[in-house]
Write an enzyme that holds these catalytic residues in place. Structure first.
Site, PDB file in Angstrom:
ATOM      1  N   ALA A 153       8.987  -2.518   0.524  1.00 27.23           N
ATOM      2  CA  ALA A 153       9.918  -1.383   0.457  1.00 27.23           C
ATOM      3  C   ALA A 153      10.205  -1.027  -0.992  1.00 27.23           C
ATOM      4  O   ALA A 153      11.290  -0.589  -1.343  1.00 27.23           O
ATOM      5  CB  ALA A 153      11.205  -1.721   1.199  1.00 27.23           C
ATOM      6  N   HIS A 203     -11.288   1.745  -7.296  1.00 28.00           N
ATOM      7  CA  HIS A 203     -10.000   2.335  -7.676  1.00 28.00           C
ATOM      8  C   HIS A 203      -9.509   1.646  -8.955  1.00 28.00           C
ATOM      9  O   HIS A 203      -8.495   0.972  -8.976  1.00 28.00           O
ATOM     10  CB  HIS A 203      -8.999   2.161  -6.528  1.00 28.00           C
ATOM     11  CG  HIS A 203      -7.614   2.615  -6.847  1.00 28.00           C
ATOM     12  ND1 HIS A 203      -7.309   3.908  -7.178  1.00 28.00           N
ATOM     13  CD2 HIS A 203      -6.434   1.936  -6.881  1.00 28.00           C
ATOM     14  CE1 HIS A 203      -6.002   3.993  -7.414  1.00 28.00           C
ATOM     15  NE2 HIS A 203      -5.448   2.824  -7.242  1.00 28.00           N
TER      16      HIS A 203
HETATM   17  N1  LIG Z   1      -3.882   1.958  -4.114  1.00 25.11           N
HETATM   18  C1  LIG Z   1      -3.187   2.819  -4.828  1.00 25.11           C
HETATM   19  O1  LIG Z   1      -3.584   3.960  -4.990  1.00 25.11           O
HETATM   20  C2  LIG Z   1      -1.875   2.382  -5.464  1.00 25.11           C
HETATM   21  C3  LIG Z   1      -1.036   3.338  -6.073  1.00 25.11           C
HETATM   22  C4  LIG Z   1       0.174   2.892  -6.613  1.00 25.11           C
HETATM   23  C5  LIG Z   1       0.526   1.541  -6.550  1.00 25.11           C
HETATM   24  N2  LIG Z   1      -0.325   0.670  -5.963  1.00 25.11           N
HETATM   25  C6  LIG Z   1       0.007  -0.758  -5.830  1.00 25.11           C
HETATM   26  O2  LIG Z   1       0.942  -0.893  -4.757  1.00 25.11           O
HETATM   27  C7  LIG Z   1       1.709  -2.064  -4.951  1.00 25.11           C
HETATM   28  C8  LIG Z   1       3.195  -1.726  -4.839  1.00 25.11           C
HETATM   29  O3  LIG Z   1       3.606  -0.922  -5.922  1.00 25.11           O
HETATM   30  P1  LIG Z   1       5.146  -0.530  -6.090  1.00 25.11           P
HETATM   31  O4  LIG Z   1       5.220   0.360  -7.261  1.00 25.11           O
HETATM   32  O5  LIG Z   1       5.699  -0.090  -4.776  1.00 25.11           O
HETATM   33  O6  LIG Z   1       5.783  -1.958  -6.456  1.00 25.11           O
HETATM   34  P2  LIG Z   1       7.285  -2.432  -6.244  1.00 25.11           P
HETATM   35  O7  LIG Z   1       7.506  -3.629  -7.069  1.00 25.11           O
HETATM   36  O8  LIG Z   1       8.214  -1.267  -6.397  1.00 25.11           O
HETATM   37  O9  LIG Z   1       7.322  -2.864  -4.702  1.00 25.11           O
HETATM   38  C9  LIG Z   1       6.647  -3.962  -4.191  1.00 25.11           C
HETATM   39  C10 LIG Z   1       7.521  -4.544  -3.099  1.00 25.11           C
HETATM   40  O10 LIG Z   1       6.775  -5.575  -2.451  1.00 25.11           O
HETATM   41  C11 LIG Z   1       7.732  -6.546  -2.066  1.00 25.11           C
HETATM   42  N3  LIG Z   1       7.073  -7.799  -1.742  1.00 25.11           N
HETATM   43  C12 LIG Z   1       6.570  -8.737  -2.584  1.00 25.11           C
HETATM   44  N4  LIG Z   1       6.082  -9.776  -1.877  1.00 25.11           N
HETATM   45  C13 LIG Z   1       6.247  -9.468  -0.576  1.00 25.11           C
HETATM   46  C14 LIG Z   1       5.933 -10.130   0.645  1.00 25.11           C
HETATM   47  N5  LIG Z   1       5.318 -11.309   0.648  1.00 25.11           N
HETATM   48  N6  LIG Z   1       6.267  -9.528   1.804  1.00 25.11           N
HETATM   49  C15 LIG Z   1       6.894  -8.335   1.826  1.00 25.11           C
HETATM   50  N7  LIG Z   1       7.225  -7.647   0.709  1.00 25.11           N
HETATM   51  C16 LIG Z   1       6.899  -8.220  -0.478  1.00 25.11           C
HETATM   52  C17 LIG Z   1       8.683  -6.633  -3.253  1.00 25.11           C
HETATM   53  O11 LIG Z   1       9.907  -7.244  -2.906  1.00 25.11           O
HETATM   54  C18 LIG Z   1       8.817  -5.165  -3.628  1.00 25.11           C
HETATM   55  O12 LIG Z   1       9.934  -4.555  -3.022  1.00 25.11           O
HETATM   56  C19 LIG Z   1       1.298  -2.623  -6.318  1.00 25.11           C
HETATM   57  O13 LIG Z   1       0.316  -3.621  -6.146  1.00 25.11           O
HETATM   58  C20 LIG Z   1       0.694  -1.409  -7.003  1.00 25.11           C
HETATM   59  O14 LIG Z   1      -0.201  -1.758  -8.027  1.00 25.11           O
HETATM   60  C21 LIG Z   1      -1.509   1.062  -5.433  1.00 25.11           C
END
Ligand SMILES: NC(=O)c1ccc[n+]([C@@H]2O[C@H](COP(=O)([O-])OP(=O)(O)OC[C@H]3O[C@@H](n4cnc5c(N)ncnc54)[C@H](O)[C@@H]3O)[C@@H](O)[C@H]2O)c1
Length: 312
Positions: free
Chosen positions: A8, A175
């Site tokens: 989230a 990516h």
């Molecule tokens: N594929 C894409 O195009 C793309 C684009 C943007 C971001 N991302 C990736 O998406 C991911 C999330 O990015 P974000 O900006 O939302 O990060 P963020 O830190 O805002 O959110 C990540 C969330 O994951 C939660 N989390 C961690 N371990 C967990 C678990 N075991 N179970 C449930 N929740 C858990 C955290 O508490 C946090 O709230 C990152 O790896 C980022 O690099 C990918």
């Protein structure tokens, strides 16, 4: 119909917000490991219902997978995001363990689920999810190309003045800042090649700016972006749940397509009710074929870290 979003944080909550507004399911479950975060964000999103006029119910939970039971689609965004100067590849160790345990938990309660993997390094996390769950390849889809293609269209629009939605342009390959391949020679403005409107130097600039699109935002914001990733996720989820059969570039398992085996990598694919339904062959010239091979090599070397660290 139930849709689950794991994580989230910035991306997960934005995806859940878009999915809820678009009424793609009766119920959306937002799950996070951090106590109260998903509950709070779900309540915040719920409180926009009266303003925006939607009926989808969204519930936030702290690590309670029972509540995700019977999900048709799940989106995995859990993990740590990039910090300025960090590559997506550097996230591998931390995020691999998170993604693996999340995928296993999801499957316990939703054996029929289609999983969209978003956590970075996304191609490797998608490969890991496929190997760890043993699900058929159509049910594991990595989201990256949909976002990168949208960023590519943005860059083209900046130089041509075209409306981004009038543009047709895709990014294939990995990516990653150095592994993605924006296909400028295939890009069109309502069927007219965009190369007609851009000098060779502008074309190079558009491609280069697209490739560092994510890193540019990470530098500006201090963490990775979320509005376009959230919208890209919702677009793919919509194509699944409404069986739209839209063509996205997505990271899917290759078994000989584009000359590659045993890897998930971004290629054009039809997304419908069965997930990744059909990979579309695209005629690439020798230059783009070579770039695709290099991209596969780079992703494969990251995938090898999974077996070297005994994660799979
Ligand atoms: N594929 C894409 O195009 C793309 C684009 C943007 C971001 N991302 C990736 O998406 C991911 C999330 O990015 P974000 O900006 O939302 O990060 P963020 O830190 O805002 O959110 C990540 C969330 O994951 C939660 N989390 C961690 N371990 C967990 C678990 N075991 N179970 C449930 N929740 C858990 C955290 O508490 C946090 O709230 C990152 O790896 C980022 O690099 C990918």
């Amino acid at each position: 119909m139930k849709i689950t979003v794991i994580g989230a944080g910035a991306v997960g909550a934005t995806a859940a917000d878009n999915i809820t507004r678009k009424e793609l399911a009766e119920e959306v479950i937002l799950l996070d490991i951090k106590e109260g975060v998903a509950e709070g964000k779900a309540q915040d999103i719920s409180q926009t219902a009266a303003l925006l006029g939607f009926d989808t119910k969204i519930t936030g939970v702290t690590n309670d997978y029972e509540k995700t039971a019977g999900s048709s689609v799940a989106v995995i965004t859990s993990g740590i995001p990039r910090k300025p100067g960090m590559t997506r590849e550097e996230l591998i160790g931390t995020n691999a363990n998170i993604v693996k345990s999340v995928a296993e938990n999801l499957l316990k309660y939703s054996p029929e689920v289609i999983i969209l993997v978003v956590s970075n390094p996304m191609d490797t996390m998608t490969y890991l999810t496929l190997k760890a769950t043993g699900l058929p390849k159509n049910r594991i889809i990595g989201m990256g190309g949909a976002l990168d293609s949208s960023r590519f269209k943005y860059q083209i629009s900046q130089h041509t003045g075209a409306s981004p939605s009038d543009l047709n342009a895709i990014v294939i390959g990995g990516h990653g800042d150095t592994t993605m391949i924006p296909l400028i020679k295939h890009a069109t403005w309502n069927s007219i090649p965009v190369t007609q409107f851009l000098s060779a130097q502008q074309q190079e600039q558009v491609v280069a700016d697209t490739m560092v699109g994510g890193a540019t935002l990470t530098k500006l914001i201090g963490t990775s972006a979320w509005y376009a990733p959230g919208a890209a996720i919702a677009g793919m989820v919509e194509s699944i749940v409404r069986n739209q059969k839209k063509l996205f570039t997505a990271s899917v398992y290759l078994e000989g397509e584009y000359g590659e085996q045993d890897i998930t990598l971004g290629v054009p694919v039809i997304i419908g009710k069965n997930g990744a339904e059909k990979i579309i062959a695209l005629q690439l010239d020798e230059e783009d074929k070579a770039k695709f091979r290099q991209s596969a090599e780079a992703v494969r070397s990251m995938n090898n870290v999974l077996s070297e660290s005994k994660i799979i």
